[in-house]
Design an enzyme around this catalytic site. Structure first.
Site, PDB file in Angstrom:
ATOM      1  N   ASP A 214     -58.858 -26.962  -7.890  1.00  0.00           N
ATOM      2  CA  ASP A 214     -57.210 -26.924  -7.978  1.00  0.00           C
ATOM      3  C   ASP A 214     -56.866 -27.799  -9.122  1.00  0.00           C
ATOM      4  O   ASP A 214     -55.799 -27.601  -9.985  1.00  0.00           O
ATOM      5  CB  ASP A 214     -56.720 -27.299  -6.532  1.00  0.00           C
ATOM      6  CG  ASP A 214     -55.029 -27.631  -6.604  1.00  0.00           C
ATOM      7  OD1 ASP A 214     -54.362 -26.754  -6.670  1.00  0.00           O
ATOM      8  OD2 ASP A 214     -54.929 -28.880  -6.687  1.00  0.00           O
TER       9      ASP A 214
ATOM     10  N   GLU B 163     -59.974 -21.465  -6.513  1.00  0.00           N
ATOM     11  CA  GLU B 163     -59.825 -22.710  -6.880  1.00  0.00           C
ATOM     12  C   GLU B 163     -61.436 -23.332  -6.691  1.00  0.00           C
ATOM     13  O   GLU B 163     -61.779 -24.139  -7.631  1.00  0.00           O
ATOM     14  CB  GLU B 163     -58.839 -23.191  -6.031  1.00  0.00           C
ATOM     15  CG  GLU B 163     -57.316 -23.035  -6.572  1.00  0.00           C
ATOM     16  CD  GLU B 163     -56.388 -23.639  -5.870  1.00  0.00           C
ATOM     17  OE1 GLU B 163     -55.171 -23.823  -6.281  1.00  0.00           O
ATOM     18  OE2 GLU B 163     -56.537 -24.270  -4.629  1.00  0.00           O
TER      19      GLU B 163
END
Lengths: 241, 241
Positions: free
Chosen positions: A64, A134
């Protein structure tokens, strides 16, 4: 073709997995265990130490951050005359869960993710795709470094699958989204302008989004419209709309 | 010493600025204009095009992302058996505004930042330091690339100036912080438990932090204490405490 690469693709016991990753990613992965981890949802993970599971959640945290950084640079360079508010908003349109879920589905992640269908309901299942995306970014970063990950994201993901210009045009109008939701659920909504607090600049506006008498979001900005927008956005967030 | 470096440090018209940056950063900067921009607060910026100013705000957006990514990796590797919740919390303790302000002050940013003292009051002045730190990270990234920035942050900043282990131990107690602030400013504060909304789980608690009758933060959690904590944290954020 270097010997290692040849071995991985054609001889190693993992060659089938390596090939499916190569088809997905366009490159031959190095440390396979990172990629396996990226695709392992917590519903099928085992405890490895004092309550920590070998799921993709830690990699998701890392990925992320790396994704946020790469997208920040792309937008910074692509929009040299837009301010940080514009860049922040556009980035969140790109990396939001809905968009990443769609992207991961389009890339064919469904075949690669390991999860327990009994424990994961359909709503969670869809966010599971974006989470794995992610986590994959985190795995690539650890396996190949930042510059490789950045080039992969720019050339294989952003250029091919994300229409930044289109996202730029679609304004997420939180205020109308919130009002619509309230109408659909028969709830009363008002936006109230609140007096300034002591010591605050006169130019600062505080607006609260009040639903059924309860303040669901509050925004402080230098113009009323933006304060309303922010209050609506926060209320949408609080209500998971 | 390569000729370029020698020229920059001893002969160029900017040699004084280059030296002060070298003292601060430990390396000789390449593109000076990036560093000048990183230290230019919006209060002294000029419009360069349709309302966009040549202030450090865009660089701050970029640097915030790069810093987040570097700190994520550091923590990911330093704490192999902690979950993503722990990593997220610890990272926010490191990169929060208060911590970055202190760091930037310690590094001597005050002499380098350009800002209009008339337009910036003392509260804003302090967050101006942390903002400039993030902008500097953005400038180094554009000037020298990710790996250089990462090494700079790890070796010159994190190892020397940030006690991760200590931050890990100190729990940020937003509730007592907020109450303390209210006492100091003579403001009335209450935490109110709000009834559940229609369709919400019975187990969900919503608590609002109310200061002088105004709701400054709201938290929804599965236990009352955590809901209070979250409400206090949001109120602290809203009040920039």
């Amino acid at each position: 073709m270097p010997i290692r690469r040849f071995y991985k693709l054609y001889l190693s016991p993992n060659r089938k997995y390596v090939k499916s990753l190569k088809n997905l990613l366009g490159f031959v992965p190095g440390n396979l265990s990172l990629y396996r981890l990226a695709f392992r949802h917590k519903s099928v993970a085992q405890n490895i130490k004092k309550g920590v599971k070998n799921s993709n959640e830690r990699l998701e945290f890392l990925g992320d951050a790396v994704l946020g950084s790469v997208v920040a640079e792309v937008l910074f360079k692509q929009y040299p005359y837009e301010d940080e508010g514009f860049l922040t908003e556009l980035r969140s349109k790109i990396v939001n869960r809905v968009n990443l879920n769609q992207l991961a589905r389009k890339l064919g992640f469904e075949q690669l993710i390991q999860y327990d269908t009994k424990m994961v309901n359909s709503t969670r299942q869809s966010s599971l795709l974006g989470d794995a995306f992610e986590a994959l970014v985190g795995a690539i970063y650890l396996d190949k470094g930042y510059d490789f990950t950045r080039n992969f994201l720019v050339n294989h993901i952003i250029k091919s699958h994300i229409d930044i210009h289109k996202l730029e045009q679609t304004e997420t109008n939180f205020k109308s989204k919130l009002i619509e939701w309230c109408q659909r659920h028969g709830k009363d909504i008002t936006f109230e302008l609140i007096g300034n607090q002591e010591g605050e600049s006169n130019k600062l506006f505080t607006v609260q989004a009040i639903i059924e008498g309860e303040i669901m979001g509050s925004g402080k900005e230098f113009n009323k419209k933006n304060a309303e927008k922010l209050a609506a956005e926060k209320a949408c967030e609080a209500l998971s709309i």
